[in-house]
Design a protein around this motif. Structure first.
Motif, PDB file in Angstrom:
ATOM      1  N   PHE A  19       0.839  -1.201   0.000  1.00  0.00           N
ATOM      2  CA  PHE A  19       0.000   0.000   0.000  1.00  0.00           C
ATOM      3  C   PHE A  19       0.870   1.246   0.000  1.00  0.00           C
ATOM      4  O   PHE A  19       0.656   2.168  -0.788  1.00  0.00           O
ATOM      5  CB  PHE A  19      -0.919  -0.017   1.232  1.00  0.00           C
ATOM      6  N   TRP A  20       1.896   1.287   0.850  1.00  0.00           N
ATOM      7  CA  TRP A  20       2.774   2.461   0.925  1.00  0.00           C
ATOM      8  C   TRP A  20       3.653   2.591  -0.312  1.00  0.00           C
ATOM      9  O   TRP A  20       3.967   3.709  -0.742  1.00  0.00           O
ATOM     10  CB  TRP A  20       3.614   2.424   2.197  1.00  0.00           C
ATOM     11  N   MET A  21       4.070   1.462  -0.904  1.00  0.00           N
ATOM     12  CA  MET A  21       4.857   1.531  -2.137  1.00  0.00           C
ATOM     13  C   MET A  21       4.038   2.214  -3.237  1.00  0.00           C
ATOM     14  O   MET A  21       4.551   3.076  -3.950  1.00  0.00           O
ATOM     15  CB  MET A  21       5.281   0.126  -2.582  1.00  0.00           C
ATOM     16  N   TRP A  22       2.772   1.812  -3.366  1.00  0.00           N
ATOM     17  CA  TRP A  22       1.909   2.446  -4.363  1.00  0.00           C
ATOM     18  C   TRP A  22       1.743   3.925  -4.065  1.00  0.00           C
ATOM     19  O   TRP A  22       1.856   4.769  -4.946  1.00  0.00           O
ATOM     20  CB  TRP A  22       0.537   1.774  -4.434  1.00  0.00           C
ATOM     21  N   ASN A  23       1.456   4.270  -2.813  1.00  0.00           N
ATOM     22  CA  ASN A  23       1.206   5.667  -2.468  1.00  0.00           C
ATOM     23  C   ASN A  23       2.440   6.535  -2.659  1.00  0.00           C
ATOM     24  O   ASN A  23       2.317   7.695  -3.075  1.00  0.00           O
ATOM     25  CB  ASN A  23       0.651   5.772  -1.043  1.00  0.00           C
ATOM     26  N   LEU A  24       3.622   6.007  -2.397  1.00  0.00           N
ATOM     27  CA  LEU A  24       4.851   6.759  -2.654  1.00  0.00           C
ATOM     28  C   LEU A  24       4.960   7.074  -4.146  1.00  0.00           C
ATOM     29  O   LEU A  24       5.199   8.227  -4.534  1.00  0.00           O
ATOM     30  CB  LEU A  24       6.076   5.972  -2.185  1.00  0.00           C
ATOM     31  N   PHE A  25       4.754   6.066  -4.985  1.00  0.00           N
ATOM     32  CA  PHE A  25       4.779   6.272  -6.431  1.00  0.00           C
ATOM     33  C   PHE A  25       3.720   7.288  -6.853  1.00  0.00           C
ATOM     34  O   PHE A  25       4.005   8.229  -7.601  1.00  0.00           O
ATOM     35  CB  PHE A  25       4.557   4.941  -7.168  1.00  0.00           C
ATOM     36  N   TYR A  27       2.127   9.690  -5.192  1.00  0.00           N
ATOM     37  CA  TYR A  27       2.353  11.086  -4.800  1.00  0.00           C
ATOM     38  C   TYR A  27       3.599  11.678  -5.452  1.00  0.00           C
ATOM     39  O   TYR A  27       3.643  12.886  -5.691  1.00  0.00           O
ATOM     40  CB  TYR A  27       2.345  11.238  -3.282  1.00  0.00           C
ATOM     41  N   LEU A  28       4.587  10.870  -5.775  1.00  0.00           N
ATOM     42  CA  LEU A  28       5.728  11.395  -6.538  1.00  0.00           C
ATOM     43  C   LEU A  28       5.294  11.817  -7.938  1.00  0.00           C
ATOM     44  O   LEU A  28       5.715  12.865  -8.439  1.00  0.00           O
ATOM     45  CB  LEU A  28       6.854  10.356  -6.615  1.00  0.00           C
ATOM     46  N   VAL A  29       4.435  11.005  -8.565  1.00  0.00           N
ATOM     47  CA  VAL A  29       3.906  11.375  -9.883  1.00  0.00           C
ATOM     48  C   VAL A  29       3.084  12.661  -9.779  1.00  0.00           C
ATOM     49  O   VAL A  29       3.236  13.571 -10.603  1.00  0.00           O
ATOM     50  CB  VAL A  29       3.068  10.220 -10.484  1.00  0.00           C
ATOM     51  N   MET A  30       2.231  12.749  -8.765  1.00  0.00           N
ATOM     52  CA  MET A  30       1.394  13.943  -8.608  1.00  0.00           C
ATOM     53  C   MET A  30       2.259  15.187  -8.368  1.00  0.00           C
ATOM     54  O   MET A  30       1.979  16.252  -8.925  1.00  0.00           O
ATOM     55  CB  MET A  30       0.385  13.755  -7.476  1.00  0.00           C
ATOM     56  N   LEU A  31       3.309  15.060  -7.555  1.00  0.00           N
ATOM     57  CA  LEU A  31       4.214  16.194  -7.324  1.00  0.00           C
ATOM     58  C   LEU A  31       4.922  16.600  -8.614  1.00  0.00           C
ATOM     59  O   LEU A  31       5.104  17.791  -8.886  1.00  0.00           O
ATOM     60  CB  LEU A  31       5.231  15.860  -6.235  1.00  0.00           C
ATOM     61  N   ALA A  32       5.315  15.622  -9.421  1.00  0.00           N
ATOM     62  CA  ALA A  32       5.963  15.921 -10.700  1.00  0.00           C
ATOM     63  C   ALA A  32       4.994  16.660 -11.625  1.00  0.00           C
ATOM     64  O   ALA A  32       5.386  17.614 -12.310  1.00  0.00           O
ATOM     65  CB  ALA A  32       6.458  14.633 -11.357  1.00  0.00           C
ATOM     66  N   ILE A  33       3.736  16.247 -11.626  1.00  0.00           N
ATOM     67  CA  ILE A  33       2.735  16.906 -12.466  1.00  0.00           C
ATOM     68  C   ILE A  33       2.521  18.345 -12.006  1.00  0.00           C
ATOM     69  O   ILE A  33       2.478  19.272 -12.819  1.00  0.00           O
ATOM     70  CB  ILE A  33       1.398  16.142 -12.423  1.00  0.00           C
TER      71      ILE A  33
END
Length: 141
Positions: A19-25, A27-33
């Motif tokens: 669950f945390w691995m997915w959420n890290l990915f 939110y990193l994508v969202m921050l990049a966007i």
């Protein structure tokens, strides 16, 4: 568990680590966007780009969270807690330097979204799953 099952299936259970691995990915994508949008890299297509990428991430986000609810022995109906989160994101203005006072509706949706988000954080991200098998399958390894 294959990546396809992990990200696209609403069946089975996963533990907190996945669950945390997915959420890290996520939110990193969202921050990049957000970073790309703030630098105006998408130009006049900023709103469309954010919508498309967010929509593409929605299905895996729901699938991962569903399996985490299953680990807590709760049904997919708990995914309805995503509704205020998605609504809040859709109501958030994109770009623009002007500050606009949020409407009463935007404020209410934001408050409900924060409550739902915190509830999901505690339930899915912090609490252990059911020991042993439950109605959704065997305990994740």
């Amino acid at each position: 568990m294959t990546i396809k099952h992990w990200l696209l299936s609403f069946q089975g259970r996963i533990g907190r680590q996945r669950f945390w691995m997915w959420n890290l990915f996520y939110y990193l994508v969202m921050l990049a966007i957000i970073g790309a949008a703030s630098q105006n890299l998408f130009g006049s297509f900023t709103g469309i780009a954010i919508f498309i990428i967010s929509a593409a991430l929605l299905m895996p986000d729901l699938a991962v969270t569903a399996k985490r609810w299953h680990d807590r022995d709760k049904s997919n109906w708990w995914l309805l807690m995503h509704v205020p989160l998605v609504a809040g994101r859709l109501m958030t203005p994109i770009g623009g330097a002007e500050t606009v006072e949020p409407s009463m509706m935007q404020t209410a949706v934001s408050v409900v979204a924060i409550i739902c988000g915190l509830w999901m954080l505690v339930e899915c991200g912090l609490l252990k799953g059911t020991k042993g098998s439950n109605r959704y399958g065997a305990e994740p390894s």
